[in-house]
Design an enzyme around this catalytic site. Sequence first.
Site, PDB file in Angstrom:
ATOM      1  N   ALA A  32       0.909  -1.227  -0.296  1.00 51.17           N
ATOM      2  CA  ALA A  32      -0.054   0.136   0.083  1.00 51.17           C
ATOM      3  C   ALA A  32       1.001   1.328   0.122  1.00 51.17           C
ATOM      4  CB  ALA A  32      -0.883   0.005   1.301  1.00 51.17           C
ATOM      5  N   HIS A  37       7.093   5.730   1.403  1.00 46.99           N
ATOM      6  CA  HIS A  37       8.036   4.507   1.277  1.00 46.99           C
ATOM      7  C   HIS A  37       8.876   4.896   0.151  1.00 46.99           C
ATOM      8  CE1 HIS A  37       4.048   2.412   2.623  1.00 46.99           C
ATOM      9  NE2 HIS A  37       5.029   1.720   3.206  1.00 46.99           N
ATOM     10  N   LYS A 151       9.064   7.677  10.822  1.00 52.56           N
ATOM     11  CA  LYS A 151       7.697   7.817  11.264  1.00 52.56           C
ATOM     12  C   LYS A 151       7.486   6.660  12.331  1.00 52.56           C
ATOM     13  CE  LYS A 151       3.137   7.396  10.206  1.00 52.56           C
ATOM     14  NZ  LYS A 151       2.770   6.210  10.915  1.00 52.56           N
ATOM     15  N   MET A 186       2.168  10.471   6.046  1.00 46.09           N
ATOM     16  CA  MET A 186       1.846   9.428   5.198  1.00 46.09           C
ATOM     17  C   MET A 186       1.778   8.151   5.937  1.00 46.09           C
ATOM     18  SD  MET A 186       3.368  10.657   1.449  1.00 46.09           S
ATOM     19  CE  MET A 186       3.151  12.277   1.153  1.00 46.09           C
ATOM     20  N   SER A 187       0.753   7.294   5.523  1.00 44.02           N
ATOM     21  CA  SER A 187       0.726   6.267   6.316  1.00 44.02           C
ATOM     22  C   SER A 187      -0.354   5.328   5.212  1.00 44.02           C
ATOM     23  CB  SER A 187       0.232   6.341   7.529  1.00 44.02           C
ATOM     24  OG  SER A 187      -0.329   4.884   7.898  1.00 44.02           O
ATOM     25  N   SER A 188      -0.003   4.214   5.143  1.00 43.84           N
ATOM     26  CA  SER A 188      -0.892   3.033   4.227  1.00 43.84           C
ATOM     27  C   SER A 188      -2.242   3.131   5.013  1.00 43.84           C
ATOM     28  CB  SER A 188      -0.482   1.761   4.333  1.00 43.84           C
ATOM     29  OG  SER A 188       1.006   1.770   3.932  1.00 43.84           O
ATOM     30  N   ARG A 189      -2.389   3.251   6.229  1.00 43.20           N
ATOM     31  CA  ARG A 189      -3.680   3.257   7.059  1.00 43.20           C
ATOM     32  C   ARG A 189      -4.553   4.550   6.616  1.00 43.20           C
ATOM     33  NH1 ARG A 189      -0.484   0.274  10.758  1.00 43.20           N
ATOM     34  NH2 ARG A 189      -1.426  -1.544  11.209  1.00 43.20           N
TER      35      ARG A 189
HETATM   36  P1  AMP Z   1       5.412  -0.125   6.591  1.00 39.23           P
HETATM   37  O1  AMP Z   1       4.931  -0.563   4.984  1.00 39.23           O
HETATM   38  O2  AMP Z   1       4.100   0.737   6.961  1.00 39.23           O
HETATM   39  O3  AMP Z   1       5.758  -1.143   7.156  1.00 39.23           O
HETATM   40  O4  AMP Z   1       6.414   0.868   6.247  1.00 39.23           O
HETATM   41  C1  AMP Z   1       7.582   0.419   5.648  1.00 39.23           C
HETATM   42  C2  AMP Z   1       8.656   1.546   5.938  1.00 39.23           C
HETATM   43  O5  AMP Z   1       8.247   2.981   5.399  1.00 39.23           O
HETATM   44  C3  AMP Z   1       8.873   1.638   7.399  1.00 39.23           C
HETATM   45  O6  AMP Z   1      10.434   1.891   7.500  1.00 39.23           O
HETATM   46  C4  AMP Z   1       8.098   3.004   7.718  1.00 39.23           C
HETATM   47  O7  AMP Z   1       8.722   3.592   8.988  1.00 39.23           O
HETATM   48  C5  AMP Z   1       8.455   3.634   6.401  1.00 39.23           C
HETATM   49  N1  AMP Z   1       7.438   4.610   6.286  1.00 39.23           N
HETATM   50  C6  AMP Z   1       5.956   4.552   6.484  1.00 39.23           C
HETATM   51  N2  AMP Z   1       5.337   5.704   6.391  1.00 39.23           N
HETATM   52  C7  AMP Z   1       6.612   6.733   6.229  1.00 39.23           C
HETATM   53  C8  AMP Z   1       6.344   8.087   6.024  1.00 39.23           C
HETATM   54  N3  AMP Z   1       5.308   9.016   5.922  1.00 39.23           N
HETATM   55  N4  AMP Z   1       7.634   8.885   5.736  1.00 39.23           N
HETATM   56  C9  AMP Z   1       8.857   7.931   5.428  1.00 39.23           C
HETATM   57  N5  AMP Z   1       8.901   6.719   5.824  1.00 39.23           N
HETATM   58  C10 AMP Z   1       7.684   5.969   5.958  1.00 39.23           C
END
Ligand code: AMP
Length: 294
Positions: A32, A37, A151, A186-189
Amino acid sequence: MLIIKKVRELTAVIASHRNNGYSIGFVPTMGALHAGHLSLLSAARRPRQLSVASIFVNPAQFNDPADFEKYPVTIENDIVLLEKSGCDILFLPTVAEIYPAGWSSPAPYDLGFLETVFEGSSRPGHFQGVCRVMERLLSIVGPDNLYMGQKDYQQCMVVGRLLNLMSSACSLHTCPTLREADGLAMSSRNMRLDAEARKRATGIYQALCFLKAGLRPGPTDPILDKAKKFLDNNAFKTDYLSIADARTLAPVQQWDGLQPVVALAAAWQKDVRLIDNMVLTETRQPIEAGTVIS
Ligand code: AMP
């Protein structure tokens, strides 16, 4: 971009690049994908370095099965984004590939104090699950450089500790949090927020900015109380909002004006749990126009 689903195939491709003098840069994700990312990927794209991204929604790190069920999956779009970003290899394993039959879970990781606070106490077992998948991914990919987002501040500390426990020579690069125009991390959620919740969600960032602008030597409770009230008024259900030592995460009740500190927050907007953080002792930025917390 090569898309590889099998561990054996991935290790062969990586070994041949290593033999040709390439280093390996790794960006683990749960998919997502968004610009946050992709910023990690652009950090990983360096001359003579193979950039490897993984997408794996790790069941072992979800303490809440409903959260796992609802986790967004947008794999086709993710592939397009990674291709556009110049990613060399996407590792896209199945659960059976990561946790094959006969694979036994290692003994619990000794994460010490880190596991007892914030995400550690709110999501029991979460960081053990993170370590389990990270140890497995690190042993498969064997990166020289690992890129993760600030994040997830506490997660970066946990993975730093895991690298120590593994006596790994891999360097962890903690990359800045990318934000939407209104400050929401920013977040997938975020894609699960409805219009009303999305509008309010920026309140977490505003509360963190308020703490950064207003922190003074002395007790931290008064300013935290105001910031919590602000979250309440914006229909957040706050899990935690705290000020902690930026290097150890020990809560700071009394700030001496010198200790590096970070504010960490987790709060629900309707049924979506958001987390964010801000280092309060880095160069102060002006508080966003229109942000009123009193
Ligand atoms: P996730 O897919 O949520 O497990 O995140 C994968 C990686 O992306 C992790 O190292 C997170 O900390 C990083 N990440 C998620 N959101 C952000 C963001 N808004 N800015 C920078 N890195 C992020």
